[in-house]
Write a protein that holds these residues in place. Structure first.
Motif, PDB file in Angstrom:
ATOM      1  N   LEU A 118     -11.577  15.466 -13.751  1.00  9.61           N
ATOM      2  CA  LEU A 118     -11.103  16.854 -13.673  1.00  9.61           C
ATOM      3  C   LEU A 118      -9.675  17.026 -14.176  1.00  9.61           C
ATOM      4  O   LEU A 118      -9.388  17.973 -14.898  1.00  9.61           O
ATOM      5  CB  LEU A 118     -11.190  17.366 -12.231  1.00  9.61           C
ATOM      6  N   GLN A 119      -8.782  16.169 -13.755  1.00 11.65           N
ATOM      7  CA  GLN A 119      -7.368  16.408 -14.019  1.00 11.65           C
ATOM      8  C   GLN A 119      -6.731  15.369 -14.920  1.00 11.65           C
ATOM      9  O   GLN A 119      -5.555  15.479 -15.232  1.00 11.65           O
ATOM     10  CB  GLN A 119      -6.607  16.453 -12.687  1.00 11.65           C
ATOM     11  N   SER A 120      -7.467  14.362 -15.322  1.00 11.37           N
ATOM     12  CA  SER A 120      -6.934  13.271 -16.143  1.00 11.37           C
ATOM     13  C   SER A 120      -5.610  12.764 -15.569  1.00 11.37           C
ATOM     14  O   SER A 120      -4.625  12.601 -16.265  1.00 11.37           O
ATOM     15  CB  SER A 120      -6.741  13.728 -17.586  1.00 11.37           C
ATOM     16  N   ARG A 121      -5.598  12.534 -14.277  1.00 12.18           N
ATOM     17  CA  ARG A 121      -4.373  12.077 -13.619  1.00 12.18           C
ATOM     18  C   ARG A 121      -4.502  10.607 -13.238  1.00 12.18           C
ATOM     19  O   ARG A 121      -5.583  10.050 -13.189  1.00 12.18           O
ATOM     20  CB  ARG A 121      -4.055  12.910 -12.385  1.00 12.18           C
ATOM     21  N   TRP A 122      -3.369  10.020 -12.924  1.00  6.65           N
ATOM     22  CA  TRP A 122      -3.345   8.639 -12.464  1.00  6.65           C
ATOM     23  C   TRP A 122      -4.045   8.550 -11.111  1.00  6.65           C
ATOM     24  O   TRP A 122      -3.997   9.486 -10.318  1.00  6.65           O
ATOM     25  CB  TRP A 122      -1.905   8.143 -12.327  1.00  6.65           C
ATOM     26  N   ILE A 123      -4.629   7.423 -10.851  1.00  8.89           N
ATOM     27  CA  ILE A 123      -5.383   7.232  -9.616  1.00  8.89           C
ATOM     28  C   ILE A 123      -4.662   6.243  -8.700  1.00  8.89           C
ATOM     29  O   ILE A 123      -5.269   5.454  -8.009  1.00  8.89           O
ATOM     30  CB  ILE A 123      -6.807   6.762  -9.942  1.00  8.89           C
ATOM     31  N   PHE A 124      -3.345   6.342  -8.680  1.00  6.12           N
ATOM     32  CA  PHE A 124      -2.514   5.394  -7.954  1.00  6.12           C
ATOM     33  C   PHE A 124      -2.716   5.480  -6.440  1.00  6.12           C
ATOM     34  O   PHE A 124      -2.766   4.449  -5.763  1.00  6.12           O
ATOM     35  CB  PHE A 124      -1.047   5.627  -8.328  1.00  6.12           C
ATOM     36  N   HIS A 125      -2.842   6.684  -5.893  1.00 13.90           N
ATOM     37  CA  HIS A 125      -2.996   6.846  -4.446  1.00 13.90           C
ATOM     38  C   HIS A 125      -4.259   6.164  -3.928  1.00 13.90           C
ATOM     39  O   HIS A 125      -4.234   5.470  -2.914  1.00 13.90           O
ATOM     40  CB  HIS A 125      -3.025   8.330  -4.056  1.00 13.90           C
ATOM     41  N   GLU A 126      -5.346   6.357  -4.630  1.00 11.08           N
ATOM     42  CA  GLU A 126      -6.599   5.750  -4.210  1.00 11.08           C
ATOM     43  C   GLU A 126      -6.550   4.231  -4.334  1.00 11.08           C
ATOM     44  O   GLU A 126      -7.101   3.520  -3.494  1.00 11.08           O
ATOM     45  CB  GLU A 126      -7.771   6.306  -5.022  1.00 11.08           C
ATOM     46  N   LEU A 127      -5.889   3.734  -5.374  1.00 15.74           N
ATOM     47  CA  LEU A 127      -5.748   2.288  -5.515  1.00 15.74           C
ATOM     48  C   LEU A 127      -4.932   1.698  -4.369  1.00 15.74           C
ATOM     49  O   LEU A 127      -5.250   0.607  -3.872  1.00 15.74           O
ATOM     50  CB  LEU A 127      -5.101   1.939  -6.856  1.00 15.74           C
ATOM     51  N   LEU A 128      -3.899   2.413  -3.945  1.00 21.90           N
ATOM     52  CA  LEU A 128      -3.117   1.954  -2.795  1.00 21.90           C
ATOM     53  C   LEU A 128      -3.955   1.941  -1.522  1.00 21.90           C
ATOM     54  O   LEU A 128      -3.868   1.005  -0.717  1.00 21.90           O
ATOM     55  CB  LEU A 128      -1.887   2.838  -2.594  1.00 21.90           C
ATOM     56  N   ILE A 129      -4.763   2.976  -1.326  1.00 22.93           N
ATOM     57  CA  ILE A 129      -5.625   3.030  -0.147  1.00 22.93           C
ATOM     58  C   ILE A 129      -6.598   1.860  -0.153  1.00 22.93           C
ATOM     59  O   ILE A 129      -6.763   1.164   0.864  1.00 22.93           O
ATOM     60  CB  ILE A 129      -6.378   4.378  -0.074  1.00 22.93           C
ATOM     61  N   ILE A 130      -7.237   1.615  -1.286  1.00 21.64           N
ATOM     62  CA  ILE A 130      -8.181   0.503  -1.391  1.00 21.64           C
ATOM     63  C   ILE A 130      -7.472  -0.817  -1.122  1.00 21.64           C
ATOM     64  O   ILE A 130      -7.966  -1.674  -0.383  1.00 21.64           O
ATOM     65  CB  ILE A 130      -8.867   0.497  -2.770  1.00 21.64           C
ATOM     66  N   PHE A 131      -6.292  -1.008  -1.706  1.00 24.47           N
ATOM     67  CA  PHE A 131      -5.551  -2.250  -1.515  1.00 24.47           C
ATOM     68  C   PHE A 131      -5.205  -2.468  -0.044  1.00 24.47           C
ATOM     69  O   PHE A 131      -5.461  -3.536   0.519  1.00 24.47           O
ATOM     70  CB  PHE A 131      -4.278  -2.241  -2.366  1.00 24.47           C
ATOM     71  N   PHE A 132      -4.652  -1.454   0.605  1.00 24.81           N
ATOM     72  CA  PHE A 132      -4.222  -1.631   1.980  1.00 24.81           C
ATOM     73  C   PHE A 132      -5.401  -1.776   2.943  1.00 24.81           C
ATOM     74  O   PHE A 132      -5.306  -2.518   3.924  1.00 24.81           O
ATOM     75  CB  PHE A 132      -3.293  -0.496   2.421  1.00 24.81           C
ATOM     76  N   VAL A 133      -6.493  -1.106   2.685  1.00 26.37           N
ATOM     77  CA  VAL A 133      -7.665  -1.259   3.552  1.00 26.37           C
ATOM     78  C   VAL A 133      -8.240  -2.663   3.417  1.00 26.37           C
ATOM     79  O   VAL A 133      -8.572  -3.307   4.419  1.00 26.37           O
ATOM     80  CB  VAL A 133      -8.732  -0.183   3.240  1.00 26.37           C
ATOM     81  N   THR A 134      -8.344  -3.171   2.187  1.00 27.01           N
ATOM     82  CA  THR A 134      -8.926  -4.496   2.005  1.00 27.01           C
ATOM     83  C   THR A 134      -7.987  -5.610   2.458  1.00 27.01           C
ATOM     84  O   THR A 134      -8.448  -6.699   2.781  1.00 27.01           O
ATOM     85  CB  THR A 134      -9.333  -4.739   0.542  1.00 27.01           C
ATOM     86  N   VAL A 135      -6.699  -5.351   2.502  1.00 26.68           N
ATOM     87  CA  VAL A 135      -5.761  -6.375   2.974  1.00 26.68           C
ATOM     88  C   VAL A 135      -5.610  -6.331   4.488  1.00 26.68           C
ATOM     89  O   VAL A 135      -5.603  -7.370   5.155  1.00 26.68           O
ATOM     90  CB  VAL A 135      -4.388  -6.210   2.277  1.00 26.68           C
ATOM     91  N   THR A 136      -5.484  -5.151   5.053  1.00 27.56           N
ATOM     92  CA  THR A 136      -5.190  -5.056   6.485  1.00 27.56           C
ATOM     93  C   THR A 136      -6.411  -5.237   7.377  1.00 27.56           C
ATOM     94  O   THR A 136      -6.271  -5.716   8.504  1.00 27.56           O
ATOM     95  CB  THR A 136      -4.527  -3.712   6.822  1.00 27.56           C
ATOM     96  N   THR A 137      -7.595  -4.892   6.914  1.00 28.72           N
ATOM     97  CA  THR A 137      -8.779  -4.996   7.765  1.00 28.72           C
ATOM     98  C   THR A 137      -9.094  -6.433   8.167  1.00 28.72           C
ATOM     99  O   THR A 137      -9.294  -6.702   9.357  1.00 28.72           O
ATOM    100  CB  THR A 137      -9.992  -4.326   7.093  1.00 28.72           C
ATOM    101  N   PRO A 138      -9.136  -7.403   7.253  1.00 24.53           N
ATOM    102  CA  PRO A 138      -9.405  -8.782   7.694  1.00 24.53           C
ATOM    103  C   PRO A 138      -8.295  -9.353   8.573  1.00 24.53           C
ATOM    104  O   PRO A 138      -8.567 -10.120   9.498  1.00 24.53           O
ATOM    105  CB  PRO A 138      -9.522  -9.577   6.393  1.00 24.53           C
ATOM    106  N   VAL A 139      -7.060  -8.965   8.307  1.00 27.62           N
ATOM    107  CA  VAL A 139      -5.949  -9.446   9.131  1.00 27.62           C
ATOM    108  C   VAL A 139      -6.082  -8.896  10.546  1.00 27.62           C
ATOM    109  O   VAL A 139      -5.916  -9.620  11.534  1.00 27.62           O
ATOM    110  CB  VAL A 139      -4.597  -9.050   8.499  1.00 27.62           C
TER     111      VAL A 139
END
Length: 123
Positions: free
Chosen positions: A68-89
């Motif tokens: 839709l907006q041809s924008r960067w997807i940085f926020h979602e990448l941060l969410i994915i990163f932090f969820v996959t890192v913090t959940t197992p810990v």
């Protein structure tokens, strides 16, 4: 009127599919939390399934806003990163804390602390 009506059909199908599968995974994790019997079993279902559900929902958001907006997807990448890192810990820390508590209170069915070979002491 929503600008989501401008989403192409092919993208809408993928976004809806990712959202439905993500929501289903999160629901399965939540049902596992209710269904499983003890604390140690309850750790796994919500952490694994809700992490997967969150990742799929973030992927749907990434696809939707990229089209839709041809924008960067940085926020979602941060969410994915932090969820996959913090959940197992978090899973490991909660499990260790519960195991320590149960050993301290001498609960039945909790494995005793393993002693290395050659160490003397009473079992």
């Amino acid at each position: 009127m929503s600008h989501l009506t401008d989403l192409p059909t092919w993208a809408a199908v993928f976004v809806c599919g990712l959202l439905l599968f993500g929501a289903a995974m999160a629901l399965i994790g939540s049902l596992g939390l209710l269904r499983l019997s003890n604390f140690y079993e309850r750790l796994h279902a919500p952490t694994i399934a809700t992490s997967g559900g969150t990742i799929l929902i973030c992927l749907a958001s990434m696809l939707c806003f990229a089209v839709l907006q041809s924008r960067w997807i940085f926020h979602e990448l941060l969410i994915i990163f932090f969820v996959t890192v913090t959940t197992p810990v978090t899973l490991a820390l909660l499990g260790q804390a519960a195991l320590y508590r149960d050993r301290f209170e001498e609960q039945d069915g909790v494995p005793r602390k393993h002693k290395p070979e050659g160490e003397k002491g009473t079992d």
